[in-house]
Design an enzyme around this catalytic site. Structure first.
Site, PDB file in Angstrom:
ATOM      1  N   PHE A 173       0.872  -1.182   0.000  1.00 31.95           N
ATOM      2  CA  PHE A 173       0.000   0.000   0.000  1.00 31.95           C
ATOM      3  C   PHE A 173       0.901   1.220   0.000  1.00 31.95           C
ATOM      4  O   PHE A 173       1.704   1.402   0.918  1.00 31.95           O
ATOM      5  CB  PHE A 173      -0.861  -0.061   1.262  1.00 31.95           C
ATOM      6  CG  PHE A 173      -1.790   1.092   1.498  1.00 31.95           C
ATOM      7  CD1 PHE A 173      -3.048   1.122   0.925  1.00 31.95           C
ATOM      8  CD2 PHE A 173      -1.440   2.127   2.362  1.00 31.95           C
ATOM      9  CE1 PHE A 173      -3.935   2.162   1.191  1.00 31.95           C
ATOM     10  CE2 PHE A 173      -2.305   3.173   2.630  1.00 31.95           C
ATOM     11  CZ  PHE A 173      -3.563   3.190   2.039  1.00 31.95           C
ATOM     12  N   ALA A 174       0.771   2.060  -1.032  1.00 31.12           N
ATOM     13  CA  ALA A 174       1.703   3.177  -1.209  1.00 31.12           C
ATOM     14  C   ALA A 174       0.963   4.504  -1.108  1.00 31.12           C
ATOM     15  O   ALA A 174       0.413   5.000  -2.094  1.00 31.12           O
ATOM     16  CB  ALA A 174       2.421   3.055  -2.553  1.00 31.12           C
ATOM     17  N   GLU A 182       4.664   9.696   1.507  1.00 32.48           N
ATOM     18  CA  GLU A 182       5.733  10.198   0.650  1.00 32.48           C
ATOM     19  C   GLU A 182       6.822  10.816   1.509  1.00 32.48           C
ATOM     20  O   GLU A 182       6.592  11.104   2.693  1.00 32.48           O
ATOM     21  CB  GLU A 182       5.178  11.225  -0.337  1.00 32.48           C
ATOM     22  CG  GLU A 182       4.158  10.644  -1.296  1.00 32.48           C
ATOM     23  CD  GLU A 182       3.650  11.635  -2.327  1.00 32.48           C
ATOM     24  OE1 GLU A 182       2.909  11.212  -3.224  1.00 32.48           O
ATOM     25  OE2 GLU A 182       4.014  12.834  -2.234  1.00 32.48           O
ATOM     26  N   THR A 218       5.721  -0.899   3.472  1.00 35.83           N
ATOM     27  CA  THR A 218       5.889  -2.227   4.062  1.00 35.83           C
ATOM     28  C   THR A 218       5.548  -3.308   3.036  1.00 35.83           C
ATOM     29  O   THR A 218       4.596  -3.163   2.275  1.00 35.83           O
ATOM     30  CB  THR A 218       4.981  -2.379   5.293  1.00 35.83           C
ATOM     31  OG1 THR A 218       5.257  -1.324   6.210  1.00 35.83           O
ATOM     32  CG2 THR A 218       5.219  -3.706   5.986  1.00 35.83           C
ATOM     33  N   MET A 275      -9.693   0.638   8.452  1.00 37.01           N
ATOM     34  CA  MET A 275      -9.568  -0.818   8.576  1.00 37.01           C
ATOM     35  C   MET A 275      -8.178  -1.201   9.065  1.00 37.01           C
ATOM     36  O   MET A 275      -8.020  -2.067   9.936  1.00 37.01           O
ATOM     37  CB  MET A 275      -9.851  -1.488   7.228  1.00 37.01           C
ATOM     38  CG  MET A 275     -11.263  -1.301   6.698  1.00 37.01           C
ATOM     39  SD  MET A 275     -11.582  -2.207   5.163  1.00 37.01           S
ATOM     40  CE  MET A 275     -10.665  -1.238   3.956  1.00 37.01           C
ATOM     41  N   GLY A 276      -7.177  -0.543   8.493  1.00 31.77           N
ATOM     42  CA  GLY A 276      -5.802  -0.870   8.849  1.00 31.77           C
ATOM     43  C   GLY A 276      -5.486  -0.624  10.304  1.00 31.77           C
ATOM     44  O   GLY A 276      -4.654  -1.328  10.899  1.00 31.77           O
ATOM     45  N   ARG A 277      -6.134   0.361  10.911  1.00 35.24           N
ATOM     46  CA  ARG A 277      -5.865   0.668  12.316  1.00 35.24           C
ATOM     47  C   ARG A 277      -6.351  -0.439  13.242  1.00 35.24           C
ATOM     48  O   ARG A 277      -5.778  -0.650  14.315  1.00 35.24           O
ATOM     49  CB  ARG A 277      -6.473   2.022  12.665  1.00 35.24           C
ATOM     50  CG  ARG A 277      -5.646   3.164  12.092  1.00 35.24           C
ATOM     51  CD  ARG A 277      -6.343   4.495  12.048  1.00 35.24           C
ATOM     52  NE  ARG A 277      -5.472   5.481  11.397  1.00 35.24           N
ATOM     53  CZ  ARG A 277      -5.871   6.637  10.904  1.00 35.24           C
ATOM     54  NH1 ARG A 277      -7.160   6.980  10.978  1.00 35.24           N
ATOM     55  NH2 ARG A 277      -5.008   7.460  10.329  1.00 35.24           N
ATOM     56  N   GLU A 281       0.465   3.971   9.998  1.00 33.76           N
ATOM     57  CA  GLU A 281      -0.990   4.046   9.817  1.00 33.76           C
ATOM     58  C   GLU A 281      -1.622   5.110  10.711  1.00 33.76           C
ATOM     59  O   GLU A 281      -2.717   4.942  11.231  1.00 33.76           O
ATOM     60  CB  GLU A 281      -1.627   2.667   9.987  1.00 33.76           C
ATOM     61  CG  GLU A 281      -1.139   1.713   8.910  1.00 33.76           C
ATOM     62  CD  GLU A 281      -1.878   0.406   8.842  1.00 33.76           C
ATOM     63  OE1 GLU A 281      -3.106   0.407   9.021  1.00 33.76           O
ATOM     64  OE2 GLU A 281      -1.214  -0.616   8.596  1.00 33.76           O
ATOM     65  N   SER A 301       0.230   8.558  16.930  1.00 35.29           N
ATOM     66  CA  SER A 301      -0.649   8.752  18.089  1.00 35.29           C
ATOM     67  C   SER A 301      -1.277  10.138  18.068  1.00 35.29           C
ATOM     68  O   SER A 301      -2.439  10.319  18.473  1.00 35.29           O
ATOM     69  CB  SER A 301       0.140   8.540  19.387  1.00 35.29           C
ATOM     70  OG  SER A 301       0.558   7.195  19.507  1.00 35.29           O
TER      71      SER A 301
END
Length: 412
Positions: free
Chosen positions: A152-153, A156, A187, A270-272, A392, A395
Site C-alpha cells: 500500500f503506497a 511520501e 511495508t 480498517m488498517g488501524r 498508519e 498517536s
C-alpha cells in the site's frame, strides 16, 4: 481456502463458521466473551505461532529475513485473506476473527503480523470495497494463498500524516495512466507482487484530485529503493517506491477519478484495527515474558512476584492490555455490523499501541539486565512495539481523529 484453517481448528468450528453462527455475536455490547468458534480460532492461530514463528522470530529479526515459508503456510490456512469471500478464494470470516488471528500471529512474531496486516487490510481491503468484479478476480484471488502478497503506497518523503498533499502524479495518455513520484516507508515492498498507489490526477482540487491505482510489481518505470535498516519489525521489508514514467493500463484505476483520498482514509480505518491487533500481540508477549521471568527469579528469598511493586506493575500492564483489547474488538464488531467505526478504530489503535510500548518497557524493567540483552525476547518486543505508535497514523493523528468526532457529536 478456508477449509485448511477450519480443519485445523476442528469440525465444530468449521460447521459453525460455514453456518455464519458467529455473526450473531455482533451486537456490540452483547458480550465480551468470545463465542466458542472464535476461541477455537484463537487457539489454532496460537498453536501455529508457537510452532512456526516463536522458534525463529529472533533469527528473523537479527538477520532481517522475510519468513517466506511461514507466510506461504499462513496463506494456505486462509490467514492472508481473512474477510475476503470464499468465492474469491478468501477465508470468508469477519473482522473480529481477523483481529483475533492477527494478535496471535503478532504474539509469535510482530514482523509476520505486519506482513499479514498489510496484505489483509491495506492491499486487499480497498480492492474488495472499491474494485470492479474484474479487478477483484485479477488483484485479489492470486493474493490469497501466500504465493503473492501486496502493499500500500500512500506516504511520501515530504508528507506522511498529511495524506492529502500527494506530490506523486498520474496523467492520462491514450489508454494508459503514467505515474511519476516517490512513495516512502512501504511495508512488504521488496516481496510484493502488486501495490495500491495514490497519486494526484488534478492538483487544483487538492485531496479531491487524488486517485487510486493498481500497479503490478515489478513493472517498467517502477524502482525499489534500498531496504531500510529499522529499529524493529526487521523481518518485514520497508523501502521507497520510485515511479518514473511508470505506465499502467487505464483499467487499473481503482474506483473513480478523485476518489483516492476517500479510499485511503477508509482503508486506514480498517488498517488501524489491524495495527491495534498487532500491538495487542506484542503487549501480550511482553506480559507473558515478564510474568514467566518474575515467577522464576528470586530476590530477598522469594520470587519477584511476591514483591508488591512487581505485582503493581503486572496489574497495570494487564489493565492496559485488556482495555485496549476490548476497544479493538469493539471497533472490529462495528465494522462487521456495517456501523461507523472511524473514531473507534482510532481509539483502538491509540490505546493498543501505547499499551504495547508501555508494557514492553515495564517488561524490561522487571527483567532488569536480562531485559537488555538479546538472549531474552523482551528487548525485541520493545523495539517492535515502537512502530505501532507511528505507522498508519501517529498517536497524535489518532487523537485528532478522536477529538474531531467527539466535538462533532456534541455539536450535532
Amino acid at each position: 481456502m478456508a477449509a485448511a484453517l477450519l480443519a485445523r481448528a476442528g469440525g465444530s468450528l468449521g460447521r459453525a463458521l460455514r453456518a455464519r453462527d458467529w455473526r450473531r455475536l455482533h451486537t456490540v455490547y452483547q458480550s465480551v466473551e468470545l463465542p466458542e468458534t472464535h476461541q477455537m480460532l484463537r487457539q489454532t492461530c496460537r498453536d501455529f505461532a508457537e510452532k512456526e514463528l516463536v522458534p525463529i522470530a529472533a533469527q528473523l529479526d537479527k538477520e532481517h529475513l522475510f519468513p517466506t515459508s511461514q507466510v506461504k503456510k499462513m496463506g494456505e490456512l486462509g490467514l492472508l485473506a481473512m474477510d475476503v469471500p470464499e468465492e474469491l478464494s478468501g477465508a470468508g470470516l469477519d473482522y473480529l476473527a481477523y483481529s483475533i488471528a492477527l494478535e496471535e500471529i503478532s504474539r509469535g512474531c510482530a514482523s509476520t503480523g505486519v506482513i499479514m496486516s498489510v496484505n489483509n487490510s491495506l492491499y486487499l481491503g480497498p480492492i474488495l470495497k472499491f474494485g470492479s468484479s474484474q479487478q477483484k478476480q485479477q488483484w485479489i484471488t492470486p493474493f490469497t494463498n501466500g504465493d503473492k502478497i501486496g502493499c500500500f503506497a500512500l506516504s511520501e518523503p515530504g508528507n506522511g500524516s498529511d495524506a492529502g498533499a500527494a506530490s506523486t502524479t498520474a496523467r492520462e495518455e491514450g489508454d494508459s495512466w503514467v505515474l511519476n513520484g516517490t512513495k516512502a516507508w512501504i511495508t512488504n515492498s521488496w516481496e510484493a507482487s502488486a501495490t495500491v498507489v495514490f497519486a494526484s490526477t488534478d492538483r487544483s482540487r487538492q485531496n479531491k484530485g487524488i486517485s487510486a491505482f493498481l500497479v503490478p510489481m515489478p513493472t517498467p518505470g517502477l524502482t525499489l529503493g534500498k531496504k531500510e535498516d529499522k529499529l524493529g519489525i526487521r523481518a518485514s521489508s520497508t523501502a521507497n517506491l520510485i515511479f518514473e514514467d511508470c505506465r499502467i493500463p487505464k483499467e487499473n484505476l481503482l474506483g473513480e477519478p478523485g476518489m483516492g483520498f476517500k479510499i485511503a482514509m477508509q482503508t486506514l480505518d480498517m488498517g488501524r484495527i489491524g495495527i491495534a491487533s498487532q500491538a495487542l500481540g506484542i503487549a501480550q508477549a511482553s506480559l507473558d515474558c515478564a510474568v514467566k521471568y518474575a515467577e522464576n527469579r528470586h530476590a530477598f528469598g522469594a520470587p519477584l512476584t511476591k514483591l508488591q511493586n512487581i505485582q503493581f506493575k503486572l496489574a497495570d500492564m494487564a489493565l492496559a492490555l485488556e482495555s485496549a483489547r476490548l476497544l479493538t474488538w469493539r471497533a472490529a464488531m462495528l465494522k462487521d455490523n456495517k456501523k461507523p467505526f472511524t473514531k473507534e478504530s482510532a481509539m483502538a489503535k491509540l490505546a493498543a499501541s501505547e499499551a504495547a510500548t508501555a508494557i514492553s518497557h515495564q517488561a524490561i524493567q522487571i527483567l532488569g539486565g536480562m531485559g537488555y540483552v538479546t538472549e531474552m525476547p523482551a528487548e525485541r518486543y520493545y523495539r517492535d512495539a515502537r512502530i505501532t505508535e507511528i505507522y498508519e497514523g501517529t498517536s497524535e493523528i489518532q487523537r485528532l481523529v478522536i477529538a474531531g468526532h467527539l466535538l462533532r457529536s456534541y455539536r450535532s
